[in-house]
Motif scaffolding. Structure first.
Motif, PDB file in Angstrom:
ATOM      1  N   GLU A 162       2.825  14.410 -10.680  1.00 16.31           N
ATOM      2  CA  GLU A 162       3.932  13.530 -11.046  1.00 16.31           C
ATOM      3  C   GLU A 162       5.313  13.860  -9.904  1.00 16.31           C
ATOM      4  N   SER A 163       5.366  14.922  -9.358  1.00 14.31           N
ATOM      5  CA  SER A 163       6.365  15.002  -8.453  1.00 14.31           C
ATOM      6  C   SER A 163       6.018  14.401  -7.140  1.00 14.31           C
ATOM      7  N   ALA A 164       5.163  14.057  -6.744  1.00  9.65           N
ATOM      8  CA  ALA A 164       4.369  13.222  -5.799  1.00  9.65           C
ATOM      9  C   ALA A 164       4.658  11.733  -5.904  1.00  9.65           C
ATOM     10  N   GLY A 165       4.520  11.329  -7.125  1.00  6.76           N
ATOM     11  CA  GLY A 165       4.529   9.850  -7.642  1.00  6.76           C
ATOM     12  C   GLY A 165       4.305   9.611  -8.869  1.00  6.76           C
ATOM     13  N   ASP A 166       5.088   8.563  -9.545  1.00  7.60           N
ATOM     14  CA  ASP A 166       4.811   8.269 -10.940  1.00  7.60           C
ATOM     15  C   ASP A 166       3.802   7.251 -11.094  1.00  7.60           C
ATOM     16  N   ARG A 167       2.780   7.721 -11.683  1.00  7.04           N
ATOM     17  CA  ARG A 167       1.668   6.417 -11.919  1.00  7.04           C
ATOM     18  C   ARG A 167       1.852   5.901 -13.216  1.00  7.04           C
ATOM     19  N   GLY A 168       2.957   6.184 -14.057  1.00 10.16           N
ATOM     20  CA  GLY A 168       3.107   5.828 -15.333  1.00 10.16           C
ATOM     21  C   GLY A 168       1.744   5.494 -16.227  1.00 10.16           C
ATOM     22  N   LYS A 169       1.754   4.341 -16.863  1.00  9.80           N
ATOM     23  CA  LYS A 169       0.635   4.165 -17.733  1.00  9.80           C
ATOM     24  C   LYS A 169      -0.526   4.239 -17.137  1.00  9.80           C
ATOM     25  N   SER A 170      -0.785   3.760 -15.825  1.00 13.18           N
ATOM     26  CA  SER A 170      -2.158   3.790 -15.193  1.00 13.18           C
ATOM     27  C   SER A 170      -2.660   5.280 -14.999  1.00 13.18           C
ATOM     28  N   GLY A 171      -1.730   6.293 -15.090  1.00 13.56           N
ATOM     29  CA  GLY A 171      -2.248   7.615 -14.912  1.00 13.56           C
ATOM     30  C   GLY A 171      -2.925   7.976 -13.661  1.00 13.56           C
ATOM     31  N   TYR A 172      -3.648   9.183 -13.797  1.00 14.17           N
ATOM     32  CA  TYR A 172      -3.919   9.804 -12.666  1.00 14.17           C
ATOM     33  C   TYR A 172      -5.512   9.652 -12.474  1.00 14.17           C
ATOM     34  N   THR A 173      -6.304   9.182 -13.744  1.00 16.61           N
ATOM     35  CA  THR A 173      -7.552   9.388 -13.739  1.00 16.61           C
ATOM     36  C   THR A 173      -8.347   8.438 -12.687  1.00 16.61           C
ATOM     37  N   PHE A 174      -9.619   8.949 -12.316  1.00 12.84           N
ATOM     38  CA  PHE A 174     -10.289   8.352 -11.352  1.00 12.84           C
ATOM     39  C   PHE A 174     -11.809   8.901 -11.125  1.00 12.84           C
ATOM     40  N   SER A 175     -12.546   8.349 -10.524  1.00 14.79           N
ATOM     41  CA  SER A 175     -13.748   8.765 -10.184  1.00 14.79           C
ATOM     42  C   SER A 175     -14.114   8.440  -8.572  1.00 14.79           C
ATOM     43  N   VAL A 221     -17.737   7.050   1.009  1.00 16.14           N
ATOM     44  CA  VAL A 221     -17.347   6.884  -0.314  1.00 16.14           C
ATOM     45  C   VAL A 221     -18.441   5.707  -0.598  1.00 16.14           C
ATOM     46  N   THR A 222     -18.831   5.962  -2.017  1.00 20.20           N
ATOM     47  CA  THR A 222     -19.717   5.008  -2.298  1.00 20.20           C
ATOM     48  C   THR A 222     -19.410   3.977  -3.459  1.00 20.20           C
ATOM     49  N   ASN A 223     -18.122   4.322  -4.143  1.00 17.40           N
ATOM     50  CA  ASN A 223     -17.586   3.309  -5.211  1.00 17.40           C
ATOM     51  C   ASN A 223     -16.187   3.109  -4.621  1.00 17.40           C
ATOM     52  N   ASN A 224     -15.634   1.767  -5.518  1.00 15.00           N
ATOM     53  CA  ASN A 224     -14.361   1.507  -4.968  1.00 15.00           C
ATOM     54  C   ASN A 224     -13.144   2.245  -5.471  1.00 15.00           C
ATOM     55  N   ILE A 225     -12.450   2.760  -4.412  1.00  8.89           N
ATOM     56  CA  ILE A 225     -11.287   3.498  -4.836  1.00  8.89           C
ATOM     57  C   ILE A 225     -10.118   3.170  -4.402  1.00  8.89           C
ATOM     58  N   SER A 226     -10.096   1.588  -3.985  1.00 13.58           N
ATOM     59  CA  SER A 226      -9.010   1.095  -3.284  1.00 13.58           C
ATOM     60  C   SER A 226      -7.873   0.956  -4.221  1.00 13.58           C
ATOM     61  N   GLY A 227      -8.125   1.088  -5.498  1.00 14.87           N
ATOM     62  CA  GLY A 227      -6.955   0.775  -6.592  1.00 14.87           C
ATOM     63  C   GLY A 227      -6.215   2.020  -6.882  1.00 14.87           C
ATOM     64  N   SER A 228      -6.941   3.318  -6.506  1.00 21.81           N
ATOM     65  CA  SER A 228      -6.432   4.598  -6.827  1.00 21.81           C
ATOM     66  C   SER A 228      -5.805   5.384  -5.463  1.00 21.81           C
ATOM     67  N   ALA A 229      -4.499   5.369  -5.508  1.00 27.51           N
ATOM     68  CA  ALA A 229      -3.955   6.031  -4.358  1.00 27.51           C
ATOM     69  C   ALA A 229      -4.449   7.863  -4.551  1.00 27.51           C
ATOM     70  N   VAL A 230      -4.352   8.039  -5.523  1.00 26.07           N
ATOM     71  CA  VAL A 230      -4.956   9.642  -5.945  1.00 26.07           C
ATOM     72  C   VAL A 230      -6.122   9.712  -5.193  1.00 26.07           C
ATOM     73  N   ALA A 231      -7.091   8.833  -5.766  1.00 28.14           N
ATOM     74  CA  ALA A 231      -8.569   9.005  -5.296  1.00 28.14           C
ATOM     75  C   ALA A 231      -8.730   8.673  -3.695  1.00 28.14           C
ATOM     76  N   ARG A 232      -7.902   7.889  -3.186  1.00 25.28           N
ATOM     77  CA  ARG A 232      -7.779   7.675  -1.775  1.00 25.28           C
ATOM     78  C   ARG A 232      -7.278   8.849  -0.881  1.00 25.28           C
ATOM     79  N   ASP A 233      -6.162   9.558  -1.436  1.00 28.31           N
ATOM     80  CA  ASP A 233      -5.654  10.683  -0.601  1.00 28.31           C
ATOM     81  C   ASP A 233      -6.521  12.001  -1.005  1.00 28.31           C
ATOM     82  N   MET A 240       0.772  -1.090  -0.006  1.00 31.28           N
ATOM     83  CA  MET A 240       0.137  -0.002  -0.008  1.00 31.28           C
ATOM     84  C   MET A 240       0.836   1.117   0.015  1.00 31.28           C
ATOM     85  N   GLU A 241       0.482   2.129  -0.863  1.00 30.63           N
ATOM     86  CA  GLU A 241       1.322   3.283  -0.857  1.00 30.63           C
ATOM     87  C   GLU A 241       1.029   4.321   0.297  1.00 30.63           C
TER      88      GLU A 241
END
Length: 113
Positions: A39-52, A60-72, A1-2
């Motif tokens: 990008e300076s906080a962390g490199d997401r590479g191909k997965s990018g920073y997109t989330f909902s 939270v009503t959707n699953n954001i466990s796979g997105s550190a950007v959304a969780r933070d 976990m990041e």
């Protein structure tokens, strides 16, 4: 976990997000994020920073466990007193697309369940 890499970045945006959340009651809001902040906080590479991120009554009503950007982002939102109060009894959807545009849509939670 990041380890909450994006929390500091999101905290910088909290005043702007607070303003746009209030405005989102009247119409959907969006503003551009600075890609280099993330990008300076962390490199997401191909997965990018997109989330909902979907919230109802401050939860939270959707699953954001796979997105550190959304969780933070959620962590930063719930740690801000004004935002914590605002997001109660509302449905809020915050999303970020590939063009780094953050969009906020807000509706009141229906009393009829």
């Amino acid at each position: 976990m990041e380890e909450r890499k994006y929390l500091t970045t999101w905290r910088k945006y909290i005043p702007v997000i607070r303003l746009h959340l209030k405005r989102s009651l009247n119409e959907d809001q969006s503003f551009k994020l600075n890609i280099t902040d993330f990008e300076s906080a962390g490199d997401r590479g191909k997965s990018g920073y997109t989330f909902s991120l979907a919230m109802e009554n401050g939860k939270v009503t959707n699953n954001i466990s796979g997105s550190a950007v959304a969780r933070d982002l959620f962590e930063a939102l719930k740690n801000d007193e004004a935002i914590k109060d605002f997001i109660q009894d509302k449905n809020i959807k915050i999303s970020v697309g590939k063009s780094f545009l953050l969009t906020i849509k807000t509706t009141h939670v229906s009393a009829y369940k």
